[in-house]
Scaffold this motif. Structure first.
Motif, PDB file in Angstrom:
ATOM      1  N   ARG A  37       0.813  -1.463  -0.026  1.00 42.33           N
ATOM      2  CA  ARG A  37      -0.166   0.306  -0.004  1.00 42.33           C
ATOM      3  C   ARG A  37       0.940   1.313  -0.276  1.00 42.33           C
ATOM      4  NH1 ARG A  37      -4.278   1.451   5.336  1.00 42.33           N
ATOM      5  NH2 ARG A  37      -5.174   3.645   3.773  1.00 42.33           N
ATOM      6  N   LEU A  38       1.680   1.277   0.787  1.00 45.03           N
ATOM      7  CA  LEU A  38       2.323   2.481   0.788  1.00 45.03           C
ATOM      8  C   LEU A  38       3.323   2.856  -0.168  1.00 45.03           C
ATOM      9  CD1 LEU A  38       3.413   4.366   3.170  1.00 45.03           C
ATOM     10  CD2 LEU A  38       5.477   2.770   3.931  1.00 45.03           C
ATOM     11  N   LYS A  39       4.192   1.220  -0.775  1.00 48.20           N
ATOM     12  CA  LYS A  39       5.252   1.725  -1.881  1.00 48.20           C
ATOM     13  C   LYS A  39       4.052   2.372  -3.155  1.00 48.20           C
ATOM     14  CE  LYS A  39       7.194  -1.347  -5.662  1.00 48.20           C
ATOM     15  NZ  LYS A  39       5.982  -1.017  -6.380  1.00 48.20           N
ATOM     16  N   ARG A  40       2.638   2.123  -3.452  1.00 48.98           N
ATOM     17  CA  ARG A  40       1.497   2.343  -4.568  1.00 48.98           C
ATOM     18  C   ARG A  40       1.342   3.973  -4.278  1.00 48.98           C
ATOM     19  NH1 ARG A  40      -1.297  -3.240  -5.853  1.00 48.98           N
ATOM     20  NH2 ARG A  40       0.263  -3.985  -7.314  1.00 48.98           N
ATOM     21  N   LEU A  41       1.057   3.819  -3.267  1.00 45.05           N
ATOM     22  CA  LEU A  41       1.144   5.421  -2.519  1.00 45.05           C
ATOM     23  C   LEU A  41       1.534   6.265  -3.044  1.00 45.05           C
ATOM     24  CD1 LEU A  41      -0.745   5.745   0.449  1.00 45.05           C
ATOM     25  CD2 LEU A  41      -1.950   6.067  -1.208  1.00 45.05           C
ATOM     26  N   VAL A  42       2.790   6.701  -2.818  1.00 49.85           N
ATOM     27  CA  VAL A  42       4.565   7.377  -3.121  1.00 49.85           C
ATOM     28  C   VAL A  42       4.433   7.058  -4.763  1.00 49.85           C
ATOM     29  CG1 VAL A  42       6.812   7.350  -2.789  1.00 49.85           C
ATOM     30  CG2 VAL A  42       5.868   6.618  -1.103  1.00 49.85           C
ATOM     31  N   GLU A  43       4.492   6.066  -5.113  1.00 53.45           N
ATOM     32  CA  GLU A  43       4.288   5.996  -6.592  1.00 53.45           C
ATOM     33  C   GLU A  43       2.725   6.760  -7.404  1.00 53.45           C
ATOM     34  OE1 GLU A  43       3.982   1.785  -7.975  1.00 53.45           O
ATOM     35  OE2 GLU A  43       6.061   1.399  -7.478  1.00 53.45           O
ATOM     36  N   ALA A  44       1.725   6.807  -7.069  1.00 52.53           N
ATOM     37  CA  ALA A  44       1.193   8.158  -7.323  1.00 52.53           C
ATOM     38  C   ALA A  44       1.446   9.175  -6.911  1.00 52.53           C
ATOM     39  CB  ALA A  44      -0.213   6.765  -6.450  1.00 52.53           C
ATOM     40  N   PHE A  45       1.912   9.628  -4.988  1.00 56.78           N
ATOM     41  CA  PHE A  45       1.829  10.819  -4.706  1.00 56.78           C
ATOM     42  C   PHE A  45       2.365  11.310  -6.202  1.00 56.78           C
ATOM     43  CE2 PHE A  45       1.310  10.030  -0.770  1.00 56.78           C
ATOM     44  CZ  PHE A  45      -0.554   9.831  -0.458  1.00 56.78           C
ATOM     45  N   LEU A  46       3.599  10.799  -6.634  1.00 52.58           N
ATOM     46  CA  LEU A  46       5.379  11.266  -7.541  1.00 52.58           C
ATOM     47  C   LEU A  46       4.370  11.561  -9.009  1.00 52.58           C
ATOM     48  CD1 LEU A  46       7.678   9.495  -5.998  1.00 52.58           C
ATOM     49  CD2 LEU A  46       7.335  11.528  -5.512  1.00 52.58           C
ATOM     50  N   LEU A  47       3.423  10.225  -9.262  1.00 48.72           N
ATOM     51  CA  LEU A  47       3.544  11.189 -10.930  1.00 48.72           C
ATOM     52  C   LEU A  47       2.527  11.743 -11.081  1.00 48.72           C
ATOM     53  CD1 LEU A  47       2.750   9.829 -13.073  1.00 48.72           C
ATOM     54  CD2 LEU A  47       0.678   8.197 -12.022  1.00 48.72           C
ATOM     55  N   HIS A  48       1.096  12.091  -9.709  1.00 45.75           N
ATOM     56  CA  HIS A  48       0.763  13.284  -9.700  1.00 45.75           C
ATOM     57  C   HIS A  48       1.719  14.709  -9.411  1.00 45.75           C
ATOM     58  CE1 HIS A  48      -3.368  11.130 -10.441  1.00 45.75           C
ATOM     59  NE2 HIS A  48      -3.272  10.445  -9.066  1.00 45.75           N
ATOM     60  N   ALA A  49       2.015  14.366  -8.305  1.00 47.51           N
ATOM     61  CA  ALA A  49       2.689  15.706  -8.237  1.00 47.51           C
ATOM     62  C   ALA A  49       3.827  16.472  -9.577  1.00 47.51           C
ATOM     63  CB  ALA A  49       3.895  15.452  -7.297  1.00 47.51           C
ATOM     64  N   LYS A  50       4.636  15.587 -10.281  1.00 43.66           N
ATOM     65  CA  LYS A  50       5.615  15.602 -11.328  1.00 43.66           C
ATOM     66  C   LYS A  50       4.254  16.304 -12.422  1.00 43.66           C
ATOM     67  CE  LYS A  50       8.380  13.732 -15.033  1.00 43.66           C
ATOM     68  NZ  LYS A  50       8.551  12.483 -15.382  1.00 43.66           N
ATOM     69  N   GLU A  51       3.031  15.223 -12.841  1.00 44.63           N
ATOM     70  CA  GLU A  51       2.146  16.077 -13.910  1.00 44.63           C
ATOM     71  C   GLU A  51       1.663  17.589 -13.447  1.00 44.63           C
ATOM     72  OE1 GLU A  51      -1.101  13.643 -13.811  1.00 44.63           O
ATOM     73  OE2 GLU A  51      -0.430  12.025 -14.640  1.00 44.63           O
TER      74      GLU A  51
END
Length: 396
Positions: A377-391
């Motif tokens: 869960r933690l791993k996927r949350l971080v991946e999603a955060f970074l993706l949306h932040a980059k956008e």
């Protein structure tokens, strides 16, 4: 690179001579100031003209003014984000100022939460812990803030059980999984429902963790048995039941739901607690836990006396193959109706004939006791955060 914080002056800076300044958050910069006093430092990954992604975690305060939220999770998120060269901070709507936010950052070296003045984040994770807080004046200010600054965030809000039922009931894949449900509007509709199904759940539309749920059963002698997570009550007639629970009809805030007879394990009902997360706009299964009722048969939630079982304890190969498609369908429906959804959980049971039944959809999943699920869960949350932040950085 490292950025530094000066508590007295309440600002961040850097000491890397390659850059005069770098973007920090949505609306600020860190300036090159090698001579400035540093109280704390954080490692960020510079990218083009920015010094890393900044993630805000929205919580609330209690009546004493203290922060409310899952700080164990927030601490792990900060550590995981720091490993990726990003930074997170915890804040409430009242911490938002004209161009800055007063937030809490977990500092691993000192093992402390630090109060810092920060720029607006690139992305926000909504972890407001209660519906009361979500309905507050402060939260309405927050929604105006994100709209004005075009900051993406998930999840929008807690789910309403009646609203969720209506959304899911329109889908041909999900509709057969749902227990028949109606909104409680009058004593007549409750009585007719109970006469038809004999056994039903009455649930507040805005409850979680089994709070406020009643399992009611019509007996042959017209007596009513009403079970909660803590007690069993008997009523001599339907009228007596409704006199006692007259609040069910106030403001239309309860539903009545068919009680499905499901398979049991050692004579106790069990269900599948499924965690789903949004990975590149596709909903996937992050983990599945099995929960069994123990002290009562109303809910399987562990805080209400539920027990954790292993997947091996229940013969569930067929269901494991079906759950990913259910998750994808639910995720698409939720996104279309509510907007950006990052994660949700499902409560599924197994009917007597082996088919699945969908009891609940939860917008802000509780912590799973299974370590592997929480790790993923933690791993996927971080991946999603970074993706949306980059956008958001690219849009800016």
């Amino acid at each position: 690179m490292k950025i530094y914080y000066n508590k007295k002056k309440a600002f961040f800076f850097h000491r890397d001579s390659r850059y005069s300044s770098l973007g920090f958050g949505l609306n600020k910069y860190v300036i090159y100031k090698p001579e400035e006093k540093a109280d704390h430092s954080f490692t960020l990954k510079e990218d083009k003209k920015n010094c890393g992604s900044l993630i805000g975690i929205l919580v609330s305060r209690n009546s004493d003014g203290n922060y409310r939220g899952n700080f164990s999770l927030f601490k792990k998120l900060q550590s995981a984000l720091q490993e990726q060269g990003a930074l997170s901070f915890v804040f409430t709507p009242s911490d938002i100022h004209h161009q800055t936010i007063e937030g809490l950052i977990y500092h691993a070296e000192s093992n402390k939460w630090l109060t810092c003045t920060l720029p607006f984040p690139h992305f926000i994770y909504n972890r407001v812990p209660s519906r009361t807080a979500e309905n507050s004046h402060d939260h309405h200010i927050f929604k105006s803030f994100v709209e004005e600054n075009q900051i993406s965030y998930f999840n929008p809000h807690f789910f309403d059980k009646w609203d969720i039922y209506q959304v899911l009931n329109k889908n041909m894949i999900i509709q057969p999984l749902l227990p028949f449900t109606e909104k409680v509007t009058s004593r007549e509709n409750v009585q007719l429902f109970l006469e038809k199904y004999t056994k039903a759940y009455v649930k507040p539309v805005l409850s979680s963790q089994g709070n406020g749920i009643r399992l009611i059963e019509y007996k042959a002698d017209d007596k009513i048995i009403c079970r909660s997570t803590t007690k069993i009550e008997g009523f001599s007639s339907f009228d007596r039941l409704l006199q006692h629970y007259h609040h069910w009809f106030i403001e239309g805030n309860h539903i009545i739901q068919e009680a499905i007879e499901c398979q049991t394990f050692q004579n106790h009902r069990y269900d599948f607690r499924v965690l789903s997360q949004n990975v590149n706009n596709e909903f996937v299964v992050t983990g599945i836990g099995i929960r069994s009722s123990e002290r009562q048969e109303v809910t399987t939630h562990v805080p209400q006396g539920g027990k954790i079982l292993s997947l091996e304890a229940v013969n569930s190969k067929k269901q494991m193959e079906e759950i990913p498609e259910i998750v994808r369908s639910c995720g698409e429906l939720l996104m279309n109706h509510y907007g950006l959804i990052g994660e949700f959980s499902l409560d599924l049971g197994k009917r007597k004939d082996g088919e699945l039944v969908l009891f609940e959809v939860n917008s802000k999943p509780m912590k799973f006791d299974e370590e592997e699920i929480e790790k993923n869960r933690l791993k996927r949350l971080v991946e999603a955060f970074l993706l949306h932040a980059k956008e958001n950085q690219e849009l800016g």
